[in-house]
Motif scaffolding. Structure first.
Motif, PDB file in Angstrom:
ATOM      1  N   ALA A   1      -7.657  -6.170   2.920  1.00 55.13           N
ATOM      2  CA  ALA A   1      -8.123  -4.868   2.446  1.00 55.13           C
ATOM      3  C   ALA A   1      -7.618  -3.772   3.388  1.00 55.13           C
ATOM      4  O   ALA A   1      -7.598  -3.953   4.604  1.00 55.13           O
ATOM      5  N   PRO A   2      -7.188  -2.635   2.854  1.00 50.89           N
ATOM      6  CA  PRO A   2      -6.753  -1.533   3.726  1.00 50.89           C
ATOM      7  C   PRO A   2      -7.874  -1.094   4.655  1.00 50.89           C
ATOM      8  O   PRO A   2      -9.046  -1.067   4.269  1.00 50.89           O
ATOM      9  N   GLY A   3      -7.515  -0.717   5.872  1.00 57.13           N
ATOM     10  CA  GLY A   3      -8.523  -0.319   6.836  1.00 57.13           C
ATOM     11  C   GLY A   3      -8.806   1.168   6.841  1.00 57.13           C
ATOM     12  O   GLY A   3      -9.848   1.597   7.333  1.00 57.13           O
ATOM     13  N   THR A   4      -7.878   1.957   6.304  1.00 52.26           N
ATOM     14  CA  THR A   4      -8.037   3.403   6.304  1.00 52.26           C
ATOM     15  C   THR A   4      -7.577   3.968   4.965  1.00 52.26           C
ATOM     16  O   THR A   4      -6.867   3.309   4.201  1.00 52.26           O
ATOM     17  N   MET A   5      -7.973   5.208   4.708  1.00 55.37           N
ATOM     18  CA  MET A   5      -7.518   5.887   3.501  1.00 55.37           C
ATOM     19  C   MET A   5      -5.995   6.003   3.496  1.00 55.37           C
ATOM     20  O   MET A   5      -5.348   5.812   2.458  1.00 55.37           O
ATOM     21  N   ARG A   6      -5.427   6.312   4.633  1.00 56.34           N
ATOM     22  CA  ARG A   6      -3.973   6.463   4.699  1.00 56.34           C
ATOM     23  C   ARG A   6      -3.264   5.171   4.298  1.00 56.34           C
ATOM     24  O   ARG A   6      -2.281   5.201   3.547  1.00 56.34           O
ATOM     25  N   GLU A   7      -3.742   4.035   4.787  1.00 59.27           N
ATOM     26  CA  GLU A   7      -3.124   2.759   4.429  1.00 59.27           C
ATOM     27  C   GLU A   7      -3.207   2.504   2.930  1.00 59.27           C
ATOM     28  O   GLU A   7      -2.233   2.058   2.304  1.00 59.27           O
ATOM     29  N   LEU A   8      -4.361   2.781   2.346  1.00 60.87           N
ATOM     30  CA  LEU A   8      -4.539   2.550   0.916  1.00 60.87           C
ATOM     31  C   LEU A   8      -3.624   3.456   0.106  1.00 60.87           C
ATOM     32  O   LEU A   8      -2.933   3.001  -0.822  1.00 60.87           O
ATOM     33  N   VAL A   9      -3.591   4.736   0.436  1.00 61.55           N
ATOM     34  CA  VAL A   9      -2.778   5.697  -0.316  1.00 61.55           C
ATOM     35  C   VAL A   9      -1.298   5.356  -0.203  1.00 61.55           C
ATOM     36  O   VAL A   9      -0.570   5.350  -1.207  1.00 61.55           O
ATOM     37  N   GLU A  10      -0.834   5.072   1.006  1.00 61.46           N
ATOM     38  CA  GLU A  10       0.584   4.761   1.186  1.00 61.46           C
ATOM     39  C   GLU A  10       0.988   3.514   0.409  1.00 61.46           C
ATOM     40  O   GLU A  10       2.059   3.480  -0.208  1.00 61.46           O
ATOM     41  N   ALA A  11       0.126   2.497   0.405  1.00 63.16           N
ATOM     42  CA  ALA A  11       0.447   1.271  -0.322  1.00 63.16           C
ATOM     43  C   ALA A  11       0.478   1.522  -1.824  1.00 63.16           C
ATOM     44  O   ALA A  11       1.397   1.062  -2.524  1.00 63.16           O
ATOM     45  N   PHE A  12      -0.497   2.262  -2.340  1.00 64.45           N
ATOM     46  CA  PHE A  12      -0.530   2.517  -3.775  1.00 64.45           C
ATOM     47  C   PHE A  12       0.686   3.328  -4.210  1.00 64.45           C
ATOM     48  O   PHE A  12       1.352   2.995  -5.207  1.00 64.45           O
ATOM     49  N   VAL A  13       0.990   4.393  -3.495  1.00 67.32           N
ATOM     50  CA  VAL A  13       2.113   5.259  -3.875  1.00 67.32           C
ATOM     51  C   VAL A  13       3.432   4.501  -3.819  1.00 67.32           C
ATOM     52  O   VAL A  13       4.321   4.696  -4.659  1.00 67.32           O
ATOM     53  N   ALA A  14       3.559   3.595  -2.851  1.00 68.69           N
ATOM     54  CA  ALA A  14       4.814   2.844  -2.707  1.00 68.69           C
ATOM     55  C   ALA A  14       4.952   1.715  -3.720  1.00 68.69           C
ATOM     56  O   ALA A  14       6.069   1.377  -4.123  1.00 68.69           O
ATOM     57  N   GLU A  15       3.832   1.138  -4.153  1.00 70.43           N
ATOM     58  CA  GLU A  15       3.907  -0.108  -4.914  1.00 70.43           C
ATOM     59  C   GLU A  15       3.433  -0.030  -6.358  1.00 70.43           C
ATOM     60  O   GLU A  15       3.892  -0.806  -7.199  1.00 70.43           O
ATOM     61  N   ALA A  16       2.525   0.866  -6.672  1.00 76.99           N
ATOM     62  CA  ALA A  16       1.955   0.890  -8.026  1.00 76.99           C
ATOM     63  C   ALA A  16       2.940   1.524  -9.001  1.00 76.99           C
ATOM     64  O   ALA A  16       3.516   2.575  -8.706  1.00 76.99           O
ATOM     65  N   PRO A  17       3.126   0.921 -10.169  1.00 75.32           N
ATOM     66  CA  PRO A  17       4.047   1.504 -11.156  1.00 75.32           C
ATOM     67  C   PRO A  17       3.384   2.654 -11.899  1.00 75.32           C
ATOM     68  O   PRO A  17       2.418   2.473 -12.629  1.00 75.32           O
ATOM     69  N   LEU A  18       3.905   3.862 -11.698  1.00 74.08           N
ATOM     70  CA  LEU A  18       3.398   5.038 -12.396  1.00 74.08           C
ATOM     71  C   LEU A  18       4.497   5.581 -13.309  1.00 74.08           C
ATOM     72  O   LEU A  18       5.682   5.555 -12.949  1.00 74.08           O
ATOM     73  N   PRO A  19       4.131   6.098 -14.471  1.00 77.00           N
ATOM     74  CA  PRO A  19       5.138   6.644 -15.371  1.00 77.00           C
ATOM     75  C   PRO A  19       5.685   7.962 -14.848  1.00 77.00           C
ATOM     76  O   PRO A  19       5.138   8.570 -13.917  1.00 77.00           O
ATOM     77  N   ALA A  20       6.751   8.430 -15.444  1.00 76.53           N
ATOM     78  CA  ALA A  20       7.363   9.693 -15.029  1.00 76.53           C
ATOM     79  C   ALA A  20       6.536  10.895 -15.483  1.00 76.53           C
ATOM     80  O   ALA A  20       6.736  12.006 -15.016  1.00 76.53           O
TER      81      ALA A  20
END
Length: 251
Positions: free
Chosen positions: A58-77
């Motif tokens: 589990a991410p330990g901080t908000m920054r870790e969670l946000v960076e992982a989601f933005v880098a890895e989650a598929p978002l549409p254009a």
């Protein structure tokens, strides 16, 4: 690639609605909304460290969670909306800020629920440091929302305590940093009997340059479970404004 999303079946001309769970919450709860939100394709966000991603830290901080989601989650254009309840509202807000900072496509609307505006002082607590039973009892006393079947099972209590501990660690170590208001319209929901006051919900208007609307519903912190029909109608109405062409990235 980590599986961040549990997605409903595609629907023609439907908004992509990304739902961020409350503290200790699961993706499945929001996926059930797809039966009633006929103009949306629901994508329920699955966080690391809980079913079915228990093998991931589990991410330990908000920054870790946000960076992982933005880098890895598929978002549409384009053509998507964010919804988050309670801690999920803070997740959705900070992820939107990260997308804006990176020059990425933004949600056509940000819907935040059951959480005071992030720049306001948050009560200083150390809930994430409590033993499991005390942690569960404290969360149940403050917010409710823990099903009886979870509290009655030692295994489920352990899973719930682990998820809540991870989320409260993020919340209790979170520090808001000032920045430009988001160029994204905000819809703000809350419960009339929640600890989050009307003024604390109204204060979200400071975080957008595109306008904010606030609506409160009968019920407490989990008003959206207590009376789901009017909440889903209001959410459908918010999606309809996007579909009508409110912004260039319309649904």
């Amino acid at each position: 690639m980590p599986n961040w999303l549990l997605s409903a079946a595609p629907r023609a001309a439907a908004c992509d609605l990304y739902c961020f769970p409350h503290g200790g919450g699961s993706a499945a709860e929001y996926l059930r909304w797809s039966r009633d939100l006929r103009t949306a394709r629901v994508h329920a966000v699955q966080l690391p460290g809980r079913v079915p991603r228990l093998h991931e830290a589990a991410p330990g901080t908000m920054r870790e969670l946000v960076e992982a989601f933005v880098a890895e989650a598929p978002l549409p254009a384009g053509r998507f909306v964010f919804f988050g309840h309670s801690l999920g509202a803070l997740f959705a807000y900070e992820i939107t800020r990260a997308l804006a900072a990176a020059g990425r496509p933004l949600p056509a609307r940000l819907v935040v629920s059951g959480f005071r505006a992030p720049h306001l002082p948050h009560p200083v607590t150390q809930i994430h440091r409590l033993p499991d039973d005390e942690l569960l009892d404290t969360v149940a006393r403050l917010h409710g929302g823990l099903p009886d079947e979870v509290l009655a099972s030692a295994e489920l209590r352990g899973l719930a305590a682990s998820a809540l501990r991870a989320d409260y660690r993020i919340l209790e170590t979170y520090v808001w940093h000032a920045g430009e208001p988001l160029p994204v319209p905000l819809t703000v929901f809350g419960g009339e009997d929640d600890r989050i006051t009307a003024d604390e919900l109204e204060a979200w208007s400071e975080h957008t340059s595109a306008g904010a609307t606030v609506r409160r519903f009968p019920g407490g912190h989990f008003y959206l479970r207590e009376g789901p029909v009017p909440v889903q109608r209001a959410l459908s109405a918010a999606l309809a404004t996007v579909r009508a062409g409110e912004r260039s990235t319309t649904c």
